[in-house]
Each structure stands twice: as structure tokens, then as C-alpha cells.
Scaffold this motif. Structure first.
Motif, short mmCIF file in Angstrom:
data_model
loop_
_atom_site.label_atom_id
_atom_site.label_comp_id
_atom_site.label_asym_id
_atom_site.label_seq_id
_atom_site.Cartn_x
_atom_site.Cartn_y
_atom_site.Cartn_z
N VAL A 187 0.86 -1.18 0.00
CA VAL A 187 0.00 0.00 0.00
C VAL A 187 0.90 1.23 0.00
O VAL A 187 1.72 1.41 0.90
CB VAL A 187 -0.93 0.03 1.23
N ASP A 188 0.75 2.04 -1.03
CA ASP A 188 1.51 3.29 -1.10
C ASP A 188 0.80 4.32 -0.24
O ASP A 188 -0.34 4.69 -0.50
CB ASP A 188 1.58 3.77 -2.56
N ARG A 189 1.45 4.76 0.82
CA ARG A 189 0.81 5.68 1.77
C ARG A 189 0.74 7.11 1.26
O ARG A 189 0.16 7.97 1.91
CB ARG A 189 1.56 5.64 3.10
N THR A 190 1.34 7.39 0.11
CA THR A 190 1.31 8.74 -0.45
C THR A 190 0.19 8.85 -1.47
O THR A 190 0.06 8.01 -2.36
CB THR A 190 2.65 9.08 -1.13
N ALA A 191 -0.64 9.87 -1.34
CA ALA A 191 -1.73 10.08 -2.29
C ALA A 191 -1.17 10.37 -3.68
O ALA A 191 -0.20 11.11 -3.83
CB ALA A 191 -2.62 11.22 -1.81
N ARG A 215 -7.50 12.67 -4.80
CA ARG A 215 -6.23 11.97 -4.96
C ARG A 215 -6.27 10.65 -4.19
O ARG A 215 -6.36 10.64 -2.96
CB ARG A 215 -5.09 12.85 -4.46
N PRO A 216 -6.17 9.51 -4.90
CA PRO A 216 -6.27 8.20 -4.24
C PRO A 216 -4.90 7.68 -3.82
O PRO A 216 -3.86 8.27 -4.08
CB PRO A 216 -6.87 7.32 -5.34
N VAL A 217 -4.94 6.53 -3.15
CA VAL A 217 -3.74 5.80 -2.77
C VAL A 217 -3.65 4.54 -3.64
O VAL A 217 -4.66 3.85 -3.84
CB VAL A 217 -3.77 5.42 -1.28
#
Length: 268
Positions: A187-191, A215-217
Motif C-alpha cells: 500500500v503506497d501511503r502517499t496520495a 487523490r487516491p492511494v
């Protein structure tokens, strides 16, 4: 007068203390017992049970390294298209030939991959930096597919490691072949911005599409493999579709979130 005589006779008669007193009927005791059991079970579930929830979000099937947009390093006229859409090319392979003021220049791939889009045609006038192709970073046909699910940023923290994911693939009839199975790999924690999504997928339109609601993750999903299906991946049905899956196919992912304790949301 008759009722008065009956009342006086009742007062003069001895008290019937030896007769049993019926407090409740058997049906009443049964109802009370059932109620007590149900309340006890509910109390135990509130302390030890859990509630499962999911989040649905748009997704796309890709190879793990994504894609890149190939841009022309020169300005001029396209005189030859040397690659085909869908063709796999090594790094530094010729894609276009461009005639410039200083002679012919060949536009080459930056990294090995499969050409997913050819945006230039013979005779076209292009400028320096013009997008001429999109190349997916895949070296071999046997490289596995992944799914990238673009989950709303507020749900990212609730996605546990190895969470199960069901994917409804746009090119596969769900009622007949079911959903594609997978689990969360990272999981990329940056939007993600529209620009970052476009750079990863090599498609600016998809970047705008996936950020339409904010803006999603990016959640990378590893597809469950299966040797018994034509696609090579596991489905909710036994066989799945009778064809292989293509990268850059749109889907909808249903990601299971971390289980919540009922007492956490029942209490104020």
C-alpha cells in the motif's frame, strides 16, 4: 345484595394458604429463557466478535513496473514507423524515424517493454518532447500481471497486509465467470496525483479518470495463480474465462478492510 353476601362469605372463610401460587405460565418461562440466552450471546459477540467491511475502488491490470511515455528528442517529420502496437522491444530499440534539419534521427525505447500505444504516424510533424508512444515495462510474455487499485486516501490506513481482494474485470462477464482473486502486496501511503498516475500507466486520460473523486492511494494487488484455468489466475468460479487476460484492462477492486470490534462502534 347478592354480591354483598358473597363478599361477606369470602371474608369469613379461612385463608387458602396451602394452595400453590402460579407466578407464570410455562410459555412465559420459555420466552424469558430465550431472551436471556440471546442477550448473553449478543454480549459475548460484542466483546469477542468482529465486523468485516470492504471498500470498492477503480483498478487496472498491469505488470508490476508500470509503463512510460516515450517522447521525441527532436523536432521534425515522421518518415517511418519502425514498431508495431503490442510488440515487445528490448531497450534502445528503434520506434520511429524522424527527418530533421540536420538529417534523419531514430527515436528509440528507453527500457525494454511492450508498445501499448503508438501516437505518431508517417508524415506527422512533431515537436521536441511530443508523446509518440507508451511502453509497458515488461521483458517477457510470462511476466505476471498485477492489479493496481486506486483506493480513497481515507481508507488506506484500514487496509491490512495481505488483505483479500476481489476484482471485477471489465472484459469478463461476472455472472458467468465470477471475480478474479488476489491479495494486497503493498500500500503506497502517499496520495497519487493525476500526473504520477499518468507517468506510471503511460496514459494521461487514466490519470484524470482515477483522480476524478480526489487523490487516491495506489494499492498493489498480487493475483492468485492457478494452473487449472486458461487465464493462469484463480477465479471465484472453478474455470474462469476461456482466454488470457491483457494488461491495461480496467477493473473494479473490492478490498477487505481490517476487522472492527463491535464494541468499538457501539460505544459512544
Amino acid at each position: 345484595m347478592q354480591f354483598r353476601q358473597q363478599a361477606l362469605a369470602k371474608l369469613q372463610s379461612p385463608e387458602e394458604l396451602d394452595l400453590p401460587v402460579r407466578l407464570a405460565r410455562p410459555q412465559g418461562w420459555l420466552a424469558l429463557g430465550v431472551t436471556v440466552v440471546v442477550m448473553a450471546a449478543a454480549s459475548v459477540w460484542a466483546v469477542t466478535g468482529s465486523v468485516a467491511s470492504t471498500v470498492s475502488a477503480p483498478a487496472i491490470l498491469t505488470h508490476g513496473q508500470g509503463s512510460y511515455v516515450l517522447q521525441s528528442p527532436v523536432a521534425g517529420q515522421v518518415t517511418a514507423v519502425l514498431a508495431r502496437q503490442g510488440q515487445r522491444l528490448p531497450a534502445n530499440a528503434p520506434v520511429l524515424k524522424v527527418r530533421t534539419e540536420r538529417g534523419d534521427t531514430v527515436v528509440r525505447t528507453v527500457a525494454a517493454g511492450r508498445v501499448t500505444t503508438l501516437a505518431a504516424t508517417i508524415g506527422q510533424i512533431i515537436q521536441t518532447g511530443t508523446d509518440v508512444a507508451a511502453v509497458e515495462k515488461v521483458a517477457h510474455a510470462s511476466d505476471p500481471l498485477y492489479a493496481t487499485v486506486y483506493v480513497p486516501a481515507e481508507n488506506a490506513a484500514a487496509i491490512p497486509a495481505h488483505a483479500s481482494v476481489d476484482l471485477t474485470v471489465s472484459s469478463v462477464p461476472t455472472q458467468r465467470y465470477g471475480v478474479l482473486r488476489g491479495e494486497v502486496k503493498s500500500v503506497d501511503r502517499t496520495a497519487q496525483s493525476a500526473q504520477s498516475i499518468s507517468a506510471f500507466l503511460g496514459d494521461s486520460q487514466l490519470g484524470r479518470q482515477f483522480t476524478r473523486e480526489g487523490r487516491p492511494v495506489a494499492v498493489l494487488v498480487e493475483l492468485d495463480k492457478s494452473s487449472s484455468t486458461r487465464s493462469g489466475y484463480r477465479w471465484s468460479t472453478s474455470d474462469g474465462p476461456p482466454f488470457r487476460l491483457d494488461s491495461m484492462t480496467l477493473a473494479t477492486g473490492s478490498v477487505r478492510l481490517a476487522d472492527q470490534r463491535p464494541v468499538d462502534w457501539l460505544l459512544p
